[in-house]
Design an enzyme around this catalytic site. Structure first.
Site, PDB file in Angstrom:
ATOM      1  N   TYR A 169       9.564  -0.544   8.166  1.00 42.80           N
ATOM      2  CA  TYR A 169       8.979  -0.300   9.484  1.00 42.80           C
ATOM      3  C   TYR A 169      10.054  -0.039  10.542  1.00 42.80           C
ATOM      4  O   TYR A 169       9.808   0.637  11.531  1.00 42.80           O
ATOM      5  CB  TYR A 169       8.169  -1.522   9.941  1.00 42.80           C
ATOM      6  CG  TYR A 169       6.721  -1.523   9.536  1.00 42.80           C
ATOM      7  CD1 TYR A 169       6.349  -1.346   8.207  1.00 42.80           C
ATOM      8  CD2 TYR A 169       5.719  -1.712  10.477  1.00 42.80           C
ATOM      9  CE1 TYR A 169       5.021  -1.372   7.837  1.00 42.80           C
ATOM     10  CE2 TYR A 169       4.382  -1.741  10.118  1.00 42.80           C
ATOM     11  CZ  TYR A 169       4.036  -1.569   8.796  1.00 42.80           C
ATOM     12  OH  TYR A 169       2.721  -1.592   8.434  1.00 42.80           O
ATOM     13  N   LYS A 202       9.247  -5.266  -5.398  1.00 42.26           N
ATOM     14  CA  LYS A 202       9.193  -4.159  -6.366  1.00 42.26           C
ATOM     15  C   LYS A 202      10.597  -4.057  -6.970  1.00 42.26           C
ATOM     16  O   LYS A 202      11.267  -3.009  -6.898  1.00 42.26           O
ATOM     17  CB  LYS A 202       8.745  -2.871  -5.659  1.00 42.26           C
ATOM     18  CG  LYS A 202       8.444  -1.705  -6.584  1.00 42.26           C
ATOM     19  CD  LYS A 202       7.161  -1.871  -7.392  1.00 42.26           C
ATOM     20  CE  LYS A 202       7.001  -0.716  -8.371  1.00 42.26           C
ATOM     21  NZ  LYS A 202       5.840  -0.893  -9.279  1.00 42.26           N
ATOM     22  N   ASP A 256       2.495  -4.173  -7.292  1.00 36.02           N
ATOM     23  CA  ASP A 256       1.300  -3.560  -7.900  1.00 36.02           C
ATOM     24  C   ASP A 256       0.501  -4.613  -8.661  1.00 36.02           C
ATOM     25  O   ASP A 256      -0.731  -4.695  -8.547  1.00 36.02           O
ATOM     26  CB  ASP A 256       1.668  -2.354  -8.787  1.00 36.02           C
ATOM     27  CG  ASP A 256       2.796  -2.636  -9.765  1.00 36.02           C
ATOM     28  OD1 ASP A 256       3.453  -3.697  -9.668  1.00 36.02           O
ATOM     29  OD2 ASP A 256       3.023  -1.782 -10.649  1.00 36.02           O
ATOM     30  N   ASP A 284       1.723  -5.879   4.842  1.00 41.91           N
ATOM     31  CA  ASP A 284       0.676  -5.164   5.584  1.00 41.91           C
ATOM     32  C   ASP A 284      -0.473  -4.823   4.647  1.00 41.91           C
ATOM     33  O   ASP A 284      -1.642  -5.080   4.939  1.00 41.91           O
ATOM     34  CB  ASP A 284       1.274  -3.879   6.186  1.00 41.91           C
ATOM     35  CG  ASP A 284       0.239  -3.066   6.948  1.00 41.91           C
ATOM     36  OD1 ASP A 284      -0.530  -3.671   7.715  1.00 41.91           O
ATOM     37  OD2 ASP A 284       0.203  -1.838   6.752  1.00 41.91           O
ATOM     38  N   ASP A 292      -4.456  -6.933   4.131  1.00 43.00           N
ATOM     39  CA  ASP A 292      -5.786  -6.321   4.267  1.00 43.00           C
ATOM     40  C   ASP A 292      -6.613  -6.599   3.015  1.00 43.00           C
ATOM     41  O   ASP A 292      -7.813  -6.881   3.081  1.00 43.00           O
ATOM     42  CB  ASP A 292      -5.687  -4.797   4.453  1.00 43.00           C
ATOM     43  CG  ASP A 292      -5.627  -4.404   5.925  1.00 43.00           C
ATOM     44  OD1 ASP A 292      -5.142  -5.212   6.734  1.00 43.00           O
ATOM     45  OD2 ASP A 292      -6.063  -3.274   6.254  1.00 43.00           O
TER      46      ASP A 292
END
Ligand code: IPM
Ligand code: MG
Length: 362
Positions: free
Chosen positions: A141, A192, A224, A248, A252
């Site tokens: 970000y 990751k 994942d 982020d 959600d």
């Protein structure tokens, strides 16, 4: 002590839901001796419209002076055509960064009354209580270099940088270890590391800290797999710690396990525990101004503020039990409404919470 709270309603449903939280603050003052000074300022699209900037200087000054900040939401289609640095979301990113709010706590709790509102089977989600600790001021970000350039061929290329320093990783990891130690003692770090160097370092730093927290059991998942496990068997998680972008996305996803993103609060803390509190959901421009939005995520964000920044754990519990009580009584906004419950608007939900608080004070 009189707490100073900066109120930043923002855009879309922001002003409506923040108004309900302010109602709750008023009720705490009137019936529970809470003392507070509120000051309001603009952020996001609302600020762009009046001052041309998504985070005006005056708003940042107010936020710096406050003990805590309550934010509604920012953004909407109206401002999507603006150049990136003037968009409402930049105001949010800028205030997080300017105040050093690196530690983002996003709890996903399933209230028993809402088990039927989840899209997952009740036995998969019943009793769910997860906390996602998202790094909020670093990673892709904010990484440099970033931009769009034109290649020799005339084709454009856009790029961002996913960068984490050891100190940034250690800081968020320590916060997560400490919180996990006070909960069920299980911390899952998500990265990751099979592909990204920044994740390799992330995993190394988190692993190196683990011996300092012997009461916490540390595990690692690739992002994942973590996304899959969240919808397959979410109750395996207690605390998840992860970087800005993965956090982020996963937050959600975790939010939806609870039936509605309209229920989820969040805290963004600096190194001294000062914080900005906001619902995880966005500005929902499609339902703005229609008295439809669920104010509970904002009211629960206020509860987090009372607990984490204002040292008022008792009041936080009062607010949280008022929310539980109102849900038990069957009040539901449109997003969590199911057959047999009572559908109410934003204001009526806020009124139900203040009634429950008044009743409990009497
Ligand atoms: C969030 C939001 C923000 C983010 C946007 C609005 C910039 O999605 O708080 O999760 O990506 O952090
Ligand atoms: Mg988000």
């Amino acid at each position: 002590m009189t707490a100073k709270i900066a109120i930043l309603p923002g855009d879309g449903i922001g002003p409506e839901i923040v108004a309900e939280a302010v109602k709750v603050i008023g009720c705490l003052c009137e019936h529970y001796g809470f003392q507070v000074e509120l000051e309001e300022a603009q952020i996001g699209g609302a600020a762009v419209d009046t001052s041309g900037e998504p985070l005006p200087e005056a708003t940042l000054r107010l936020a710096r002076q406050a003990d805590a900040i309550l934010l509604g939401a920012v953004g909407g289609p109206k401002w999507e055509i603006l150049e990136r640095r003037r968009r409402p979301e930049q105001g949010l990113l800028a205030i997080r960064s300017a105040l050093g709010l690196f530690g983002n706590l996003r709890p996903a709790i399933l209230y028993a009354e809402l088990a039927g509102a989840s899209t997952l089977r009740p036995e998969i989600v019943a009793g769910l209580d997860i906390l996602i600790v998202r790094e909020l001021t670093g990673g892709i970000y904010f990484g440099e270099p970033r931009g769009v350039r034109t290649l020799g061929t005339g084709e454009r290329e856009a790029y961002n940088t996913l960068v984490y320093r050891e100190s940034e990783i250690a800081r968020i990891a320590r916060l997560a270890f400490e919180i996990a130690g006070k909960r069920d003692g299980r911390l899952c770090s998500v990265d990751k590391a099979n592909v990204l160097e920044s994740s390799g370092l992330w995993r190394e730093v988190v692993t190196r800290l683990a011996p300092e927290y012997p009461q916490v059991e540390l595990s690692h998942l690739y992002v994942d797999n973590a996304a899959m496990q969240l919808v397959r068997a979410p109750k395996q998680f207690d605390v998840i710690v992860t970087g800005n972008l993965f956090g982020d996305i996963l937050s959600d996803c975790a939010a939806m396990l609870t039936g509605s993103i309209g229920m989820l609060p969040s805290a963004a803390l600096d190194e001294r525990g000062k914080g900005m509190y906001e619902p995880v959901h966005g500005s929902a421009p499609d339902i703005a101004g229609r008295d439809m939005a669920n104010p509970l995520a904002t009211i629960l964000s206020l509860a987090m503020m009372l607990r984490y920044s204002l040292n008022q754990a008792k009041l936080a519990e009062r607010v949280e039990s008022a929310v539980r009580r109102v849900l038990a009584e069957g009040y539901r906004t449109a997003d969590i409404h199911t057959v047999g419950t009572r559908r109410v608007g934003t204001r009526e939900m806020g009124d139900a919470i203040t009634s429950a608080l008044r009743a409990a004070a009497a």
